[in-house]
Design a protein around this motif. Sequence first.
Motif, PDB file in Angstrom:
ATOM      1  N   VAL A   1      44.458 -27.740  27.091  1.00 11.10           N
ATOM      2  CA  VAL A   1      45.588 -26.478  27.124  1.00 11.10           C
ATOM      3  C   VAL A   1      46.495 -28.114  27.481  1.00 11.10           C
ATOM      4  CG1 VAL A   1      46.025 -24.848  28.254  1.00 11.10           C
ATOM      5  CG2 VAL A   1      43.492 -24.998  28.031  1.00 11.10           C
ATOM      6  N   PRO A   2      47.378 -29.459  27.034  1.00  7.28           N
ATOM      7  CA  PRO A   2      47.471 -30.233  27.346  1.00  7.28           C
ATOM      8  C   PRO A   2      48.571 -29.476  28.649  1.00  7.28           C
ATOM      9  CG  PRO A   2      47.255 -30.090  25.144  1.00  7.28           C
ATOM     10  CD  PRO A   2      46.439 -29.646  26.117  1.00  7.28           C
ATOM     11  N   LEU A   3      49.630 -28.896  27.568  1.00 14.59           N
ATOM     12  CA  LEU A   3      50.873 -28.516  28.544  1.00 14.59           C
ATOM     13  C   LEU A   3      50.893 -27.659  29.521  1.00 14.59           C
ATOM     14  CD1 LEU A   3      52.819 -26.328  24.925  1.00 14.59           C
ATOM     15  CD2 LEU A   3      53.484 -28.763  26.440  1.00 14.59           C
ATOM     16  N   SER A   4      49.836 -27.207  30.319  1.00 14.10           N
ATOM     17  CA  SER A   4      49.250 -26.409  31.073  1.00 14.10           C
ATOM     18  C   SER A   4      49.696 -27.940  32.138  1.00 14.10           C
ATOM     19  CB  SER A   4      48.398 -26.328  31.205  1.00 14.10           C
ATOM     20  OG  SER A   4      46.652 -27.788  31.585  1.00 14.10           O
ATOM     21  N   SER A   5      49.511 -29.345  31.570  1.00 14.87           N
ATOM     22  CA  SER A   5      50.169 -30.233  32.446  1.00 14.87           C
ATOM     23  C   SER A   5      49.501 -30.660  33.966  1.00 14.87           C
ATOM     24  CB  SER A   5      51.445 -30.667  32.839  1.00 14.87           C
ATOM     25  OG  SER A   5      51.867 -31.669  33.273  1.00 14.87           O
ATOM     26  N   ALA A   6      49.830 -31.011  34.917  1.00 13.32           N
ATOM     27  CA  ALA A   6      49.747 -31.588  36.442  1.00 13.32           C
ATOM     28  C   ALA A   6      48.712 -30.069  36.738  1.00 13.32           C
ATOM     29  CB  ALA A   6      50.655 -31.677  36.800  1.00 13.32           C
ATOM     30  N   LEU A   7      49.808 -28.728  36.560  1.00 12.41           N
ATOM     31  CA  LEU A   7      49.789 -27.288  37.748  1.00 12.41           C
ATOM     32  C   LEU A   7      48.561 -27.195  37.049  1.00 12.41           C
ATOM     33  CD1 LEU A   7      50.536 -25.270  38.999  1.00 12.41           C
ATOM     34  CD2 LEU A   7      51.825 -24.486  37.301  1.00 12.41           C
TER      35      LEU A   7
ATOM     36  N   GLN B   1      53.500 -38.256  29.401  1.00 10.27           N
ATOM     37  CA  GLN B   1      53.025 -38.046  27.678  1.00 10.27           C
ATOM     38  C   GLN B   1      53.453 -37.384  26.608  1.00 10.27           C
ATOM     39  OE1 GLN B   1      49.942 -40.319  26.371  1.00 10.27           O
ATOM     40  NE2 GLN B   1      49.853 -40.912  28.457  1.00 10.27           N
ATOM     41  N   VAL B   2      53.032 -35.687  27.388  1.00  9.59           N
ATOM     42  CA  VAL B   2      53.503 -34.604  26.646  1.00  9.59           C
ATOM     43  C   VAL B   2      54.986 -34.139  26.841  1.00  9.59           C
ATOM     44  CG1 VAL B   2      52.572 -32.268  26.198  1.00  9.59           C
ATOM     45  CG2 VAL B   2      51.008 -34.184  26.931  1.00  9.59           C
ATOM     46  N   GLU B   3      55.586 -33.684  25.463  1.00 11.14           N
ATOM     47  CA  GLU B   3      56.716 -33.386  25.747  1.00 11.14           C
ATOM     48  C   GLU B   3      56.504 -32.503  25.540  1.00 11.14           C
ATOM     49  OE1 GLU B   3      60.447 -32.744  21.738  1.00 11.14           O
ATOM     50  OE2 GLU B   3      58.924 -33.244  21.839  1.00 11.14           O
ATOM     51  N   GLY B   4      57.692 -31.493  26.980  1.00  8.05           N
ATOM     52  CA  GLY B   4      57.459 -29.932  27.643  1.00  8.05           C
ATOM     53  C   GLY B   4      56.121 -29.866  28.306  1.00  8.05           C
ATOM     54  N   ALA B   5      55.781 -31.187  29.328  1.00  2.13           N
ATOM     55  CA  ALA B   5      54.898 -30.945  30.042  1.00  2.13           C
ATOM     56  C   ALA B   5      55.291 -30.917  31.713  1.00  2.13           C
ATOM     57  CB  ALA B   5      54.373 -32.533  30.158  1.00  2.13           C
ATOM     58  N   THR B   6      56.903 -31.130  31.356  1.00  2.16           N
ATOM     59  CA  THR B   6      57.677 -30.800  33.187  1.00  2.16           C
ATOM     60  C   THR B   6      57.981 -29.476  33.099  1.00  2.16           C
ATOM     61  OG1 THR B   6      59.651 -32.574  32.261  1.00  2.16           O
ATOM     62  CG2 THR B   6      57.734 -33.605  32.571  1.00  2.16           C
ATOM     63  N   SER B   7      58.235 -28.269  32.014  1.00  3.02           N
ATOM     64  CA  SER B   7      58.726 -27.711  32.227  1.00  3.02           C
ATOM     65  C   SER B   7      57.593 -26.516  32.839  1.00  3.02           C
ATOM     66  CB  SER B   7      58.760 -26.804  30.629  1.00  3.02           C
ATOM     67  OG  SER B   7      59.251 -25.337  30.664  1.00  3.02           O
ATOM     68  N   LEU B   8      58.121 -25.863  34.019  1.00  8.89           N
ATOM     69  CA  LEU B   8      56.877 -25.001  34.734  1.00  8.89           C
ATOM     70  C   LEU B   8      56.616 -23.732  33.527  1.00  8.89           C
ATOM     71  CD1 LEU B   8      55.425 -23.947  37.291  1.00  8.89           C
ATOM     72  CD2 LEU B   8      57.524 -23.611  38.089  1.00  8.89           C
ATOM     73  N   GLY B   9      57.908 -22.922  33.450  1.00  6.21           N
ATOM     74  CA  GLY B   9      57.332 -22.379  32.228  1.00  6.21           C
ATOM     75  C   GLY B   9      56.079 -22.767  30.581  1.00  6.21           C
ATOM     76  N   ALA B  10      56.733 -23.369  30.471  1.00  4.32           N
ATOM     77  CA  ALA B  10      55.194 -24.375  28.650  1.00  4.32           C
ATOM     78  C   ALA B  10      54.319 -24.282  30.137  1.00  4.32           C
ATOM     79  CB  ALA B  10      55.977 -25.246  28.829  1.00  4.32           C
ATOM     80  N   ASN B  11      54.082 -24.762  31.338  1.00  2.01           N
ATOM     81  CA  ASN B  11      52.758 -24.827  32.128  1.00  2.01           C
ATOM     82  C   ASN B  11      52.331 -23.215  31.816  1.00  2.01           C
ATOM     83  OD1 ASN B  11      53.787 -27.142  34.433  1.00  2.01           O
ATOM     84  ND2 ASN B  11      53.621 -27.322  32.424  1.00  2.01           N
ATOM     85  N   LEU B  12      52.945 -22.305  32.834  1.00  5.33           N
ATOM     86  CA  LEU B  12      52.747 -20.684  33.311  1.00  5.33           C
ATOM     87  C   LEU B  12      51.469 -20.444  31.565  1.00  5.33           C
ATOM     88  CD1 LEU B  12      55.364 -20.107  35.730  1.00  5.33           C
ATOM     89  CD2 LEU B  12      52.521 -20.276  35.814  1.00  5.33           C
ATOM     90  N   LYS B  13      52.838 -20.899  30.171  1.00  7.90           N
ATOM     91  CA  LYS B  13      52.693 -20.086  29.407  1.00  7.90           C
ATOM     92  C   LYS B  13      51.324 -20.034  28.272  1.00  7.90           C
ATOM     93  CE  LYS B  13      54.270 -19.527  24.729  1.00  7.90           C
ATOM     94  NZ  LYS B  13      55.649 -19.535  23.901  1.00  7.90           N
ATOM     95  N   ALA B  14      51.168 -21.398  28.849  1.00  7.20           N
ATOM     96  CA  ALA B  14      49.804 -22.443  28.507  1.00  7.20           C
ATOM     97  C   ALA B  14      48.481 -21.812  29.208  1.00  7.20           C
ATOM     98  CB  ALA B  14      49.823 -23.984  28.608  1.00  7.20           C
TER      99      ALA B  14
END
Length: 420
Positions: free
Chosen positions: A320-326, A190-203
Motif C-alpha cells: 500500500v505504497p500510497l499510504s506513505s508515512a501516514l 520516492q513515490v509520486e503522490g505520497a505527500t498528498s494526505l488525500g492520496a494517503n487516506l484513500k489508500a
Amino acid sequence: MNENVNKSALFYGSCLALITTGFTFSIRAGILPQLGAQFGLSAEQLGFINSMWFLGFPISMVIGGLVYHTVGPKIIMTVAFICHALGILLTIYAGGYTTLLISTLLIGIANGCTEAACNPMIADMYSGTKMNKMLNRFHMWFPGGILLGALISKFMTDLGFSWQAQMWLILVPAIAYAFLFFGKTFPRPQVEGATSLGANLKAMISPLYIFLIVCMALTAITEFGPGQWVEIILGSSGADPMLILALTAGLVAVLRFFAGPVVATLGQTGVLLGGAVFAAIGIYMFSTVTGSMAYVAAIVFALGYGYFWPVMVGSVAQRVPLSSALGMSIIGAVGMFSSSIFQPFIGSWIDSSMTEYTAQGLTGSALQLAAGQDTLQKMVAFPVILIVLFTILFFWQKNAKTARTSEAEKAGTAELAGDY
C-alpha cells in the motif's frame, strides 16, 4: 533527488534511537517489581503505568505520520529527544503513581516519534528488497536494545544498584542519536503522490490495509504481552526472567539482521503465518514448563514473533505504497494502542489468578508460578487468532497475484512487481 543524503549517518542514528526505545522497554520491565515495592502499587496499577508506554507511542505516531511531509523527520526526532529526556528524568525523580504515569507517557511519545520519523525515512532512502532488508536491520535494534537493557538491568540489580541508576543509562543512546541527526539533510519521498494526505487516506481505506491493521493489533500484543511482564509472570518459573528476555531479544535481533533472504524465500505472508504458529507454541510452552525448559520456550517464542513488526510495516510500504508515512505510522500506532489496551487486562488477569490460587491455599513461589502460567494460557489466544488471519491473507494475496499475472500476460508484460 536524495543524492546529498548521508544515508549511513541517518540509518545509524535511527538504530540508536531504536536502541533507546528498547532500553525503555527492558529496563522498565526489570525495575517493575522495585517500582511496585517502593510505591506500594498493585499489578493492575503497574499495568496502567505500562499502558502509558504503549499509549504514548500511537499518539505520537499518528501525529507524526500526519505532519511527516510538512515538518519533516528532523523536527519529529527533535521532539523525540526532548520527550525521552523529560520522561527519563521525571521517572527518576517520581514521587508516586501519577508522576510515573506522566513520565511513562512521555517516554512512549518519544518512542512513537522514532517510529513515525524513521520508518518512512528508511523506506525513502531504499527500495525493493533492499528496503525490506534495511527495515528489518533497523528493527533488529529494538530487540537489540532490549537485550542490552535486560542484561544491564539484571547485573545492576544483582550488584545492588538502584532503579534510578538504571534509568540514567537510557540517556546514553538518546544523546548519541541526537548527535548523529544534528545538521543532516533528510530524504524526500520516492513515490509520486505520497505527500498528498488525500492520496494517503484513500489508500488506507482499502480492504487490504484494513485487514493488515487488524493483524497488526494482534501481532503487537503477541510480541509485547509476555515480554513486558516477564519479571512478574516468570519470576518463579525456575529460570531467570531477565535472561529469558535477553535471550529472546538477542535471537530476534539476529533473525532480523538476516531477514532479507528469509522474506525473499517465504514471502511476507509466509513469514507472518509461520511466525504465528511458533509464537503460539512458545507462549503455550511458557505456560506449562519450568526450569531450563523455559529457555527452550523462549527460543521458540522468539522464532515466532521475530519478524512480526518489521514485516508488517514492510507489507504496508510495499503493498500500500500510497499510504506513505501516514500508513506506516497508523499501523504502528494501532499495534502500540492494542498493547496499551491489553496491559491493564493482563495486570488484572494476574491479580485475579493470584486471588483464585490464594483461595486454594497456594503461597509464595508456588502462587506466583500458578498465576503466571494461568495468565500465559490466556495469552495463547492472540497468536492462535493470527494463524487463522494469516492463512486467510495467504490465499487472498495468492489469488490476487494470480489475477494480476493473468492481466499482465494479456498486456504482454513479462514482469510483475510484488512480494506475496
